[in-house]
Write an enzyme that holds these catalytic residues in place. Structure first.
Site, PDB file in Angstrom:
ATOM      1  N   ASP A  46     -22.670  28.007  -9.245  1.00 30.22           N
ATOM      2  CA  ASP A  46     -21.682  26.901  -9.250  1.00 30.22           C
ATOM      3  C   ASP A  46     -22.170  25.684  -9.642  1.00 30.22           C
ATOM      4  OD1 ASP A  46     -18.482  26.311  -8.531  1.00 30.22           O
ATOM      5  OD2 ASP A  46     -20.144  24.544  -7.936  1.00 30.22           O
ATOM      6  N   TYR A  51     -22.789  17.336 -12.533  1.00 24.54           N
ATOM      7  CA  TYR A  51     -24.011  17.450 -11.630  1.00 24.54           C
ATOM      8  C   TYR A  51     -25.500  17.446 -12.719  1.00 24.54           C
ATOM      9  CZ  TYR A  51     -21.031  20.166  -8.603  1.00 24.54           C
ATOM     10  OH  TYR A  51     -19.639  20.600  -7.906  1.00 24.54           O
ATOM     11  N   LYS A  76     -17.515  23.035 -14.893  1.00 25.84           N
ATOM     12  CA  LYS A  76     -16.356  22.175 -14.570  1.00 25.84           C
ATOM     13  C   LYS A  76     -16.065  21.087 -15.796  1.00 25.84           C
ATOM     14  CE  LYS A  76     -17.039  23.192  -9.675  1.00 25.84           C
ATOM     15  NZ  LYS A  76     -18.548  22.728  -9.312  1.00 25.84           N
ATOM     16  N   HIS A 109     -12.185  19.469 -12.740  1.00 26.60           N
ATOM     17  CA  HIS A 109     -12.982  18.984 -11.491  1.00 26.60           C
ATOM     18  C   HIS A 109     -12.309  18.132 -10.575  1.00 26.60           C
ATOM     19  CE1 HIS A 109     -17.444  18.472 -10.448  1.00 26.60           C
ATOM     20  NE2 HIS A 109     -16.876  18.221  -9.351  1.00 26.60           N
TER      21      HIS A 109
HETATM   22  N1  LIG Z   1     -15.656  20.530  -6.736  1.00 27.06           N
HETATM   23  C1  LIG Z   1     -15.846  19.693  -6.123  1.00 27.06           C
HETATM   24  O1  LIG Z   1     -15.434  18.530  -6.056  1.00 27.06           O
HETATM   25  C2  LIG Z   1     -17.261  19.791  -5.616  1.00 27.06           C
HETATM   26  C3  LIG Z   1     -17.666  18.798  -4.401  1.00 27.06           C
HETATM   27  C4  LIG Z   1     -18.576  19.165  -3.878  1.00 27.06           C
HETATM   28  C5  LIG Z   1     -19.430  20.286  -3.947  1.00 27.06           C
HETATM   29  N2  LIG Z   1     -18.944  21.224  -4.470  1.00 27.06           N
HETATM   30  C6  LIG Z   1     -19.664  22.528  -5.073  1.00 27.06           C
HETATM   31  O2  LIG Z   1     -19.882  23.052  -3.691  1.00 27.06           O
HETATM   32  C7  LIG Z   1     -21.162  23.568  -3.368  1.00 27.06           C
HETATM   33  C8  LIG Z   1     -21.511  23.333  -1.947  1.00 27.06           C
HETATM   34  O3  LIG Z   1     -21.180  22.250  -1.113  1.00 27.06           O
HETATM   35  P1  LIG Z   1     -22.019  21.273  -0.824  1.00 27.06           P
HETATM   36  O4  LIG Z   1     -23.399  21.492  -1.454  1.00 27.06           O
HETATM   37  O5  LIG Z   1     -21.451  19.623  -1.148  1.00 27.06           O
HETATM   38  O6  LIG Z   1     -22.127  21.363   0.793  1.00 27.06           O
HETATM   39  P2  LIG Z   1     -22.379  22.858   1.901  1.00 27.06           P
HETATM   40  O7  LIG Z   1     -22.929  23.670   0.837  1.00 27.06           O
HETATM   41  O8  LIG Z   1     -21.687  22.560   2.826  1.00 27.06           O
HETATM   42  O9  LIG Z   1     -23.880  21.966   2.796  1.00 27.06           O
HETATM   43  C9  LIG Z   1     -24.900  21.754   2.028  1.00 27.06           C
HETATM   44  C10 LIG Z   1     -26.077  21.131   2.937  1.00 27.06           C
HETATM   45  O10 LIG Z   1     -26.076  21.975   4.039  1.00 27.06           O
HETATM   46  C11 LIG Z   1     -27.550  22.455   4.400  1.00 27.06           C
HETATM   47  N3  LIG Z   1     -27.709  23.873   4.614  1.00 27.06           N
HETATM   48  C12 LIG Z   1     -27.482  24.553   3.609  1.00 27.06           C
HETATM   49  N4  LIG Z   1     -27.658  25.842   4.045  1.00 27.06           N
HETATM   50  C13 LIG Z   1     -27.925  25.801   5.619  1.00 27.06           C
HETATM   51  C14 LIG Z   1     -28.302  26.501   6.728  1.00 27.06           C
HETATM   52  N5  LIG Z   1     -28.079  27.858   6.696  1.00 27.06           N
HETATM   53  N6  LIG Z   1     -28.157  25.857   7.888  1.00 27.06           N
HETATM   54  C15 LIG Z   1     -28.540  24.704   7.881  1.00 27.06           C
HETATM   55  N7  LIG Z   1     -28.385  23.569   6.900  1.00 27.06           N
HETATM   56  C16 LIG Z   1     -28.072  24.292   5.652  1.00 27.06           C
HETATM   57  C17 LIG Z   1     -28.284  22.075   2.909  1.00 27.06           C
HETATM   58  O11 LIG Z   1     -29.595  21.271   3.161  1.00 27.06           O
HETATM   59  P3  LIG Z   1     -30.729  22.190   2.482  1.00 27.06           P
HETATM   60  O12 LIG Z   1     -30.726  22.273   0.844  1.00 27.06           O
HETATM   61  O13 LIG Z   1     -31.935  21.592   2.897  1.00 27.06           O
HETATM   62  O14 LIG Z   1     -30.808  23.722   3.109  1.00 27.06           O
HETATM   63  C18 LIG Z   1     -27.369  20.851   2.500  1.00 27.06           C
HETATM   64  O15 LIG Z   1     -27.885  19.505   2.875  1.00 27.06           O
HETATM   65  C19 LIG Z   1     -22.095  22.401  -4.163  1.00 27.06           C
HETATM   66  O16 LIG Z   1     -23.451  22.732  -4.344  1.00 27.06           O
HETATM   67  C20 LIG Z   1     -21.217  22.384  -5.428  1.00 27.06           C
HETATM   68  O17 LIG Z   1     -21.786  23.416  -6.186  1.00 27.06           O
HETATM   69  C21 LIG Z   1     -17.885  21.269  -5.434  1.00 27.06           C
END
Ligand SMILES: NC(=O)c1ccc[n+]([C@@H]2O[C@H](COP(=O)([O-])OP(=O)(O)OC[C@H]3O[C@@H](n4cnc5c(N)ncnc54)[C@H](OP(=O)(O)O)[C@@H]3O)[C@@H](O)[C@H]2O)c1
Length: 280
Positions: A46, A51, A76, A109
């Site tokens: 994704d 990004y 997106k 988005h």
């Molecule tokens: N459509 C939108 O508006 C929107 C907005 C935000 C995000 N997104 C998408 O959603 C994806 C996921 O959301 P996100 O990246 O914001 O947040 P997330 O996946 O909820 O959290 C990522 C954070 O958690 C840590 N983490 C990951 N796996 C872990 C585990 N097993 N144990 C402990 N910590 C862990 C990561 O650190 P490390 O890397 O150090 O493991 C990072 O700091 C994004 O990458 C993006 O593709 C979309």
């Protein structure tokens, strides 16, 4: 390991676990991350124009040697490229950057200024086979109603912030009624809360001999939600997809329902100042 899938209203299957690549902008980091993900069994990725890593992701996937038809790729359309003409242009730019001739899932988005025009372009790109499925992000119920009123093809997915502290129950009920599948961004609350040390989750982690993150991610899977946790750490990348040798009971799910605080950690879908600023 077999990764479960979610079926969209057009019949397309989406691997229920994907890798989010938000904030991974360094080419080498992304390359290493994608390689770890591929080795761990991920085939769903994704990204977004915003990004700034479509090109690096496309290159890393090419290097992985996995055939294109075994991958599920989401990107997106950013706010400044919304509207009928610009959306078509944006898709061409994304295809070029990702080094592919189709996108598996193309998403709006944020709810921008000309959703009708943007959606019409997406419907046409879908019919032309350049996009295999279409959807939105960050749409609330009223946003979805507005879109459904003008859509010829209903959105297949709504990608919204979701985790046990913000389960989106009301929005989900509306989406279920319209067969719009739920995809969670920030499935671990972006590391911005104490979710992973919540006692209810820690207790379940001990019970199943899993990590707290795995309990949270399994909670999403039990609800039929598609998840795209982000990590750059090889161990956590593997951990986040190693979710298919246990399941949570109804009692466990009820206990997790009890920790809902209705707290959003990311941006509000109706942050009009942000939409305005990023639409230029
Ligand atoms: N459509 C939108 O508006 C929107 C907005 C935000 C995000 N997104 C998408 O959603 C994806 C996921 O959301 P996100 O990246 O914001 O947040 P997330 O996946 O909820 O959290 C990522 C954070 O958690 C840590 N983490 C990951 N796996 C872990 C585990 N097993 N144990 C402990 N910590 C862990 C990561 O650190 P490390 O890397 O150090 O493991 C990072 O700091 C994004 O990458 C993006 O593709 C979309």
């Amino acid at each position: 390991m077999t990764i479960s899938t979610v079926s969209l209203h057009n019949g397309l299957s989406v691997p229920q676990v994907g890798l989010g690549v938000f904030l991974i902008t360094d080419e080498q980091d992304l390359s290493k991350t994608v390689m770890s993900a591929i080795e761990s069994g991920y085939r769903h990725f994704d990204t977004a124009t915003a990004y700034g890593n479509e090109e690096a992701l496309g290159e890393a996937l090419k290097q992985s040697g996995v055939p294109r038809d075994e991958l599920f790729l989401t990107t997106k359309v950013w706010n400044n490229m919304q509207g009928y003409e610009k959306t078509k242009e944006a898709l061409e730019i994304s295809l070029e950057k990702l080094g592919t001739d189709y996108i598996d899932l193309y998403l709006i988005h944020w709810f921008g200024k000309d959703v009708t025009g943007t959606w019409k372009a997406m419907e046409e790109l879908y019919k032309a086979g350049k996009i295999k499925s279409i959807g939105v992000c960050n749409f609330d119920i009223d946003h979805l109603k507005e879109l459904l009123a003008v859509a010829e093809i209903k959105p297949m997915i709504n990608q919204v912030e979701t985790h046990p502290y913000f389960p989106q129950d009301e929005l989900r009920a509306f989406m279920d009624e319209h067969d719009i599948k739920h995809e969670a961004w920030g499935p671990l609350s972006q590391g911005k809360s104490d979710l992973l040390v919540n006692p209810v989750i820690e207790e379940l982690a001990a019970k199943y001999e899993k990590t707290s993150a795995q309990i949270v991610l399994r909670w999403h899977l039990e609800r039929g939600t598609i998840i795209i946790p982000k990590s750059t750490n090889a161990g956590r990348i593997l951990e986040n997809i190693s979710l298919f040798d246990f399941s949570l009971t109804e009692e466990d799910m009820a206990a997790m329902k009890g920790i809902n605080t209705e707290t959003r950690y990311g941006r509000e879908p109706r942050d009009l100042e942000f939409i305005e600023k990023t639409s230029i």
